[in-house]
Write an enzyme that holds these catalytic residues in place. Structure first.
Site, PDB file in Angstrom:
ATOM      1  CE  LYS A   1      -8.024  -5.827  -2.213  1.00  0.00           C
ATOM      2  NZ  LYS A   1      -9.039  -5.724  -1.237  1.00  0.00           N
TER       3      LYS A   1
ATOM      4  CE  LYS B   1     -14.776  -1.164   1.331  1.00  0.00           C
ATOM      5  NZ  LYS B   1     -13.430  -1.263   1.877  1.00  0.00           N
TER       6      LYS B   1
ATOM      7  CE  LYS C   1      -4.473  -1.554   1.335  1.00  0.00           C
ATOM      8  NZ  LYS C   1      -5.749  -1.235   1.885  1.00  0.00           N
TER       9      LYS C   1
END
Ligand code: AQP
Length: 353
Positions: free
Chosen positions: A217, A220, A133
């Site tokens: 993936k 959101k 991340k």
């Protein structure tokens, strides 16, 4: 014959009870970091709805975690309501489970700070999700410290409630192992205080990939809305997004390691229809992508439309969702405060016994 720990867990999980005879307690968290999507539903929420029968559940909207990346106050507020409505509309039952917002229970942040003192810098640096991340070394310099200590807050979320199980994807397994290490270390230093939890990883956990890039993936916080199907998307939007979803070269409706796009679409079809992938492949043999995508659009619309109806009802009466979250926070707080009284005493804060 010696009983292995793993055997004990399997039988415990099957019966839904802990060693003490109480029902197993499960903590599940989701970040209000964007539009709740089909991946969140198939990979998490749908399983959570089923597990309500078996376990004592805490479902937490982890808004403090969502602050680990930049967001605006209005967006965060809207995302919290969006997620709560999405979870309720999908079947999370506030009478059977505790549904609450993390920041409504201040003890999460307090425990996180205390756990920071028994967590090693090196342990956090080794977390692969932080590496992913935060990007490369250069960008990592600029990410928030909150992103770095995210696993400690996650550990606090879980052990604050003596949760036995945490349903997670394979990518979160390392965080749960760290949670166990933190709980064990705290217990060794201050006396038995926390229950080290187990990860509950489903054998074939559904990982739904982005519609515009099946190597990533479905997420959101994705910048392109075409990459995900939001639970809030209307029927036409869903049909359009599926029609535009990228496919693999060739024209055969078949899943294979070198066909990530079709594998993803077939997985979605299979999970929502309950049909085996082979059966679906056979049905569309020689018919090309067009017919398959058209039917897939209908399968998704059919599956999501009851959720959307319930969602519309919830949106028409915002005070209902607010009341459910307030009640959930009160019930969670009761447990959290009891635990924190013990924790403060153990570490030497407050007047002592
Ligand atoms: N694509 C996915 N397929 C299957 N399951 C998924 N989950 C998320 N994406 C998929 C599951 O949903 C839960 C949400 O966890 P989270 O909100 O803590 O964050 P996440 O896993 O990072 O989810 P997102 O949607 O990708 O959010 P952002 O964009 O904010 O990072 C988890 O149980 C996860 O496994």
């Amino acid at each position: 014959m010696a009983v292995r720990q793993a055997d004990v867990m399997v039988s415990d999980m099957a019966s839904g009870t802990a060693e003490t005879g109480r029902r197993l307690r499960v903590f599940s968290g989701m970040q209000p970091s964007g539009n709740v999507h089909l991946g969140n539903y198939l990979g998490a929420i749908r399983n959570w709805v089923v597990q309500q029968e078996q376990y004592d559940n805490l479902f937490c909207i982890v808004d403090l975690h969502a602050l680990s990346v930049p967001t605006s106050p209005d967006t965060l507020r809207a995302n919290i309501v969006n997620l709560a409505n999405g979870m309720l509309a999908s079947g999370i039952n506030p009478a059977a489970s505790i549904l609450f917002v993390q920041s409504d229970v201040r003890e999460h942040a307090e425990l996180c700070w205390l756990l920071n003192s028994v967590t090693q810098f090196g342990e956090l640096r080794r977390m692969t999700q932080f590496k992913d991340k935060s990007g490369g070394q250069e960008t990592a310099e600029a990410v928030s410290a909150a992103l770095f200590v995210y696993p400690v807050l996650q550990a606090a979320d879980i052990i604050l409630y003596d949760a036995d199980l945490v349903p997670v994807g394979e990518d979160q397994k390392q965080h749960i192992e760290l949670t166990r290490d933190i709980a064990d270390r705290f217990n060794a230093r201050y006396g038995k205080t926390f229950v080290p939890p187990q990860p509950d990883i489903k054998p074939q956990g559904a990982r739904i990939m982005a519609l515009d890039d099946p190597t990533k993936k479905m997420s959101k916080s994705a910048t392109s809305p075409n990459s995900y199907i939001a639970l809030a998307d209307d029927a036409d939007t869903i049909r359009r997004k599926i029609k535009r979803a990228v496919t693999d070269s060739g024209g055969e409706v078949r899943g294979a390691p070198d066909k990530p796009a079709l594998t993803n679409l077939l997985t979605i079809y299979s999970l929502l229809s309950g049909e085996e992938i082979e059966v679906i492949e056979e049905r569309y043999a020689g018919r090309g992508y067009g017919a398959f995508k058209q039917d897939l659009g209908e399968v998704v619309v059919q599956a999501i439309s009851p959720i959307q109806q319930r969602r519309a009802e919830l949106e028409a009466d915002p005070s209902r969702t607010r009341a459910i979250l307030a009640d959930g926070a009160e019930r969670a707080r009761e447990q959290a405060q009891r635990k924190m009284t013990l924790v403060r005493e153990r570490v030497g804060l407050g007047p002592g016994a």
